[in-house]
Structures are given as structure tokens and as C-alpha cells.
Motif scaffolding. Structure first.
Motif, short mmCIF file in Angstrom:
data_model
loop_
_atom_site.label_atom_id
_atom_site.label_comp_id
_atom_site.label_asym_id
_atom_site.label_seq_id
_atom_site.Cartn_x
_atom_site.Cartn_y
_atom_site.Cartn_z
N UNK A 1 0.86 -1.18 0.00
CA UNK A 1 0.00 0.00 0.00
C UNK A 1 0.89 1.23 0.00
N UNK A 2 0.75 2.07 -1.01
CA UNK A 2 1.52 3.31 -1.10
C UNK A 2 0.67 4.43 -0.51
N UNK A 3 1.09 4.93 0.66
CA UNK A 3 0.30 5.93 1.39
C UNK A 3 1.16 7.11 1.80
N UNK A 4 2.14 7.47 0.95
CA UNK A 4 3.03 8.57 1.27
C UNK A 4 2.51 9.93 0.89
N UNK A 5 1.38 9.99 0.16
CA UNK A 5 0.71 11.24 -0.21
C UNK A 5 1.69 12.23 -0.86
N UNK A 6 1.81 13.45 -0.34
CA UNK A 6 2.65 14.46 -0.99
C UNK A 6 4.13 14.21 -0.89
N UNK B 1 -0.86 12.98 -8.92
CA UNK B 1 -0.87 13.80 -7.70
C UNK B 1 0.26 14.82 -7.76
N UNK B 2 0.00 15.96 -7.14
CA UNK B 2 0.97 17.06 -7.16
C UNK B 2 1.19 17.56 -5.74
N UNK B 3 2.42 17.58 -5.26
CA UNK B 3 2.68 18.13 -3.92
C UNK B 3 2.60 19.65 -3.93
N UNK B 4 1.92 20.23 -2.95
CA UNK B 4 1.95 21.67 -2.72
C UNK B 4 2.18 21.89 -1.23
N UNK B 5 2.60 23.08 -0.89
CA UNK B 5 2.87 23.38 0.52
C UNK B 5 1.86 24.40 1.05
N UNK B 6 1.54 24.26 2.33
CA UNK B 6 0.58 25.14 2.98
C UNK B 6 1.13 25.52 4.34
N UNK C 1 -3.07 30.01 6.05
CA UNK C 1 -3.31 30.87 4.89
C UNK C 1 -2.10 30.94 4.00
N UNK C 2 -2.31 30.81 2.71
CA UNK C 2 -1.21 30.90 1.76
C UNK C 2 -0.70 29.54 1.36
N UNK C 3 -0.47 29.35 0.08
CA UNK C 3 0.06 28.11 -0.45
C UNK C 3 1.20 28.41 -1.41
N UNK C 4 2.08 27.42 -1.59
CA UNK C 4 3.10 27.48 -2.62
C UNK C 4 3.00 26.20 -3.42
N UNK C 5 3.13 26.33 -4.73
CA UNK C 5 2.95 25.17 -5.59
C UNK C 5 4.30 24.54 -5.90
N UNK C 6 4.99 24.24 -4.82
CA UNK C 6 6.29 23.57 -4.88
C UNK C 6 6.54 22.98 -3.50
N UNK C 7 7.69 22.33 -3.33
CA UNK C 7 8.03 21.75 -2.03
C UNK C 7 8.78 22.74 -1.13
N UNK D 1 3.67 22.45 5.74
CA UNK D 1 3.65 21.03 5.41
C UNK D 1 3.33 20.84 3.95
N UNK D 2 3.60 19.64 3.48
CA UNK D 2 3.36 19.29 2.09
C UNK D 2 2.17 18.35 2.00
N UNK D 3 1.18 18.75 1.23
CA UNK D 3 0.05 17.88 0.96
C UNK D 3 0.02 17.55 -0.51
N UNK D 4 -0.92 16.70 -0.92
CA UNK D 4 -1.00 16.32 -2.32
C UNK D 4 -2.39 16.61 -2.85
N UNK D 5 -2.44 17.26 -4.00
CA UNK D 5 -3.71 17.51 -4.65
C UNK D 5 -3.77 16.72 -5.95
N UNK D 6 -4.98 16.50 -6.45
CA UNK D 6 -5.17 15.90 -7.75
C UNK D 6 -5.80 16.95 -8.67
#
Length: 428
Positions: free
Chosen positions: A235-240, A253-258, A303-309, A341-346
Motif C-alpha cells: 500500500x503506497x500511502x506517502x501522499x505528498x 498527484x501534485x505536492x503543494x505546501x501550505x 493561509x497561503x500556499x506554494x505550488x512547490x516543495x 507542510x506538504x500535501x497532495x492535490x489531484x
């Protein structure tokens, strides 16, 4: 030793949940190997181990170190798309299946907290605050449709004055309050769930980075620093934080930071303070801002996101303008903790929960809905690997397309799209 991030969650974690697990230092054999010890991974381990399966969980850092232990702690029932969207795109029957799955996800969270006797500061109440009349009308229409067509419980409608009273700030035309939503301490939840899984025999290894996942005739080999785990299922559950282990999953999936701050204690969530009724809150901007009280009276504000790690050099300075816009009186409030932190979006914000091959299943891409959906994804996967694949079949049928341009172009293309929506947020 890998420490947790400098968050309020880590600072307030009880001593009995702080233990670092050992590194993998030998080859092992098991029924199921799980990569990633966040919500989805620990939940899958818990449910699989309960059935008697031998389970090994590998994490590159430590249990709860990623998004599961860093997020806003908000419970948002349902998915990022409205049920009407599912009905229009995928048919009425699929929309009803999604509704049932969403309800089951919320029920699962409450049941596993009770069953494993987890103390994670679970508090009911979630307010969606609208800054424009257009947003308010869209929220009302969506809630009304969900109730009439799909049996979703009615939400409490707040006018501008009631919203100001509930949030202790002006500037919103109205809001909807969901009593089934709420908030909790996410790091307490994920570390407690891992501890419960260990009580049933699951083995967790921290500081064990997985380097490769290989399908063989006899099963799957999970090659990691310190040893190889041979399993019948993976099971691959590493997300971002998961990359390079499955090209198909990486493309979807794409990692973004929040980023989040926590103020000094100041009576938040109590009578006479901010959020006096104890609710969590979020707004309707595309780049969402969200906030809630803590058990010791702080305001946690994201508040605020970056579309990178990458993280900003000064997280507090990055988040403070968002806090000031929502709460002008807190422009100079003392900030005790700031973290990211880094999350993953689709691409369409629907989770990626499906088999990627005969023996490899992925649970990732929760797109900000992970506090409820990720633990349930672990249950869905565990059920599918033991006795019942019905819900996995439902989730697998949901579209989760690859990002245009593959892994090379997904970040710059998304940056352009998100910049457009961020500009719309600023212009109202």
C-alpha cells in the motif's frame, strides 16, 4: 533523530506518543507492507492487523511527520466536489454512492476514535464563511440541493450579524454551519492510531526511506534503507511525500505546501473570545484560509500556499497578512508557532484510491480533505485486501486524470492556473 516540525501540535503532544520507532535493519516478510505512516497508512495498518494480517509500515521520517501531523485539523465532511457535480459528470447513481461513502468516512472517524480510545480534542462545528453574496448564494444552493436530492443533513444558515458573532470578525455576508464538521488535534490522532495498530501486532519502522517497489512472481519487494520487505501486497500511502515509487501515481498527484501559525493563548474558543462557540472556520476563497481554536485557547490560522516543495524563509511573515485581513485587530498579535507542510492535490481534487497493479494499491491525493477521508481510505484498502472490495471499486471508478504535461510540466502549469485564481481571490 528526525524531530517533528516546530508546530503547536508537536509541542502539545503527550509524552507517551512521542516515541521514535527503530529503523529497519534486516530483511522481513509480511502479508502487507505499507509505505507511509500518516492517516491512511496507520489506519490501513490498524484495520489489517485487527484481522490477523502481518503488517510492516515503513516511513522515511516518523509516524505523523508529514501532512497528517501538520494540517489545520479541520473536519470537512464530503469531498471537494459538490454532489451535483458527481451527478452531472458521472450520473445520479455514482453521486449517491459518493454520498454514502462520505457519510461512512465520517462515521468511521468517530468509530475508530471511540474504538481505539483516542484522545485528540475532537470538537464539533465547522463554519464556511462567505465574503461575497455570490459565494453565499452558491453555498446555499449547494447545501439545499445536497439535502433535497441526497439526504445530506440541513446546515445552519447564518446571516451577516450571526456570522460576525460566531467568528468575532466582520466582513462576511453570511455563512453555513455544519454540526457534523469540526476540528481535532491531528498529530494526536495519527500517533494514537499507530499505537493502536501496534497493539494488534503491526510493526512500524521510522527513518526508513523506501527506494524501490518491485513486482515479482512471488509477491512484491519493497527495497528500503536497511533491508528489503517481501510482501504479498503493498500500500503506497506517502501522499505528498511519495515520489519515484509509482510513475502512474506520480502523474496524478501534485505536492503543494501550505502554512499555519498558532497565536499565544488568548481565550480563543471560549465565551468572550474569538470563535466563542468553539467552531472551526474556513472561507470560500479558492486559496482557502482556515482557522480554529485549540484546547489551550490559541488561534490556529492557515493561509497561503506554494505550488512547490519549498517553504518561505519566514513562515510567520508569509501567513500574517492573511490573518490580518480576516482579523484586523490581530495584526500585531504574538505568534508562538509557525510551520508548514506538504500535501497532495489531484487535478479534480478527488482522492486517488485504487489498485495501480495486481499487488500495489495507492491511497493519496486527498486535496485538503484528509482528516476524514485519509483514515477512511486506509479502511477501504484494508477491507479490499481482506474480504470486501466494494468501496475500493467505487473509489477506483472516480476520475483522477494525470496532470497535463506529466510530472515535468504539472507544477509550472498549475502555478499559472493557481496564480489566476489567487488574483481573483485578491480582487474579490
Amino acid at each position: 533523530m528526525v524531530a517533528h516540525t516546530g508546530s503547536w501540535y508537536a509541542a502539545s503532544l503527550p509524552d507517551d506518543l512521542k516515541a521514535l520507532r527503530p529503523r529497519l535493519d534486516a530483511d522481513l516478510t509480511c502479508d502487507v507492507c505499507i509505505v507511509g505512516a500518516g492517516f491512511a497508512g496507520t489506519s490501513a495498518a490498524y484495520h489489517l492487523a485487527k484481522t490477523g494480517k502481518s503488517v510492516v509500515v515503513l516511513d522515511a521520517t516518523r509516524v505523523g511527520w508529514g501532512a497528517s501531523g501538520r494540517n489545520g485539523g479541520q473536519l470537512h465532511p464530503g469531498m471537494r466536489q459538490e454532489l451535483s457535480w458527481f451527478a452531472k459528470k458521472l450520473g445520479e447513481n455514482t453521486a449517491h454512492q459518493v454520498r454514502e461513502a462520505s457519510k461512512a468516512a465520517l462515521d468511521h472517524l468517530h468509530s475508530v476514535i471511540a474504538e481505539a480510545d483516542i484522545d485528540c480534542d475532537l470538537t464539533p462545528g465547522l463554519i464556511t464563511a462567505c465574503r461575497s453574496q455570490e459565494d453565499f448564494e452558491e453555498e446555499l444552493e449547494g447545501a439545499s440541493d445536497a439535502h433535497a436530492r441526497f439526504g445530506v443533513e440541513k446546515l445552519e444558515v447564518l446571516n451577516a450579524a450571526q456570522t460576525e458573532e460566531a467568528l468575532t470578525t466582520a466582513g462576511h455576508v453570511g455563512a453555513l454551519r455544519d454540526p457534523e464538521g469540526g476540528h481535532l488535534h491531528p498529530l494526536k490522532l495519527v500517533t494514537s492510531l499507530a499505537k493502536a495498530a501496534e497493539a494488534y501486532g503491526a510493526q512500524f519502522f521510522d527513518e526508513t526511506e523506501v527506494q524501490d517497489v518491485r513486482d515479482t512472481a512471488q509477491g512484491v519487494e519493497v527495497v528500503a534503507a536497511g533491508g528489503t520487505v517481501r510482501a504479498q501486497e503493498v500500500v503506497l500511502a506517502g501522499n505528498g511525500y511519495m515520489r519515484g515509487l509509482n510513475k502512474d501515481a506520480d502523474a496524478r498527484i501534485l505536492p503543494i505546501t501550505n502554512f499555519i501559525v498558532a497565536t499565544k493563548p488568548m481565550g480563543v474558543g471560549r465565551s468572550g473570545g474569538i470563535l466563542p462557540f468553539g467552531d472551526a472556520a474556513a472561507d470560500t476563497r479558492f486559496i482557502v484560509r482556515y482557522w480554529r481554536p485549540t484546547a489551550d485557547g490559541r488561534l490556529v490560522f492557515g493561509g497561503g500556499e506554494k505550488f512547490s516543495r519549498t517553504f518561505p524563509r519566514d513562515i510567520e511573515a508569509f501567513v500574517r497578512p492573511h490573518l490580518k485581513e480576516v482579523y484586523p485587530d490581530l495584526a500585531d498579535v504574538e505568534i508562538d508557532f509557525a510551520w508548514g507542510g506538504t500535501l497532495a492535490i489531484t487535478q479534480n481534487r478527488l482522492p486517488l484510491i485504487r489498485r495501480m497493479s495486481e499487488r500495489v494499491t495507492v491511497a493519496a491525493g486527498f486535496s485538503g480533505q484528509g482528516v476524514i477521508m485519509a483514515p477512511f481510505a486506509g479502511k477501504i484498502v484494508a477491507d479490499a485486501l481482506t474480504y470486501d472490495s466494494d468501496l475500493l471499486d467505487v473509489m477506483s471508478a472516480l476520475p483522477c486524470p494525470a496532470f497535463p504535461g506529466g510530472t515535468a510540466l504539472r507544477s509550472p502549469l498549475l502555478f499559472l492556473a493557481m496564480s489566476y485564481y489567487a488574483l481573483r481571490d485578491r480582487l474579490g
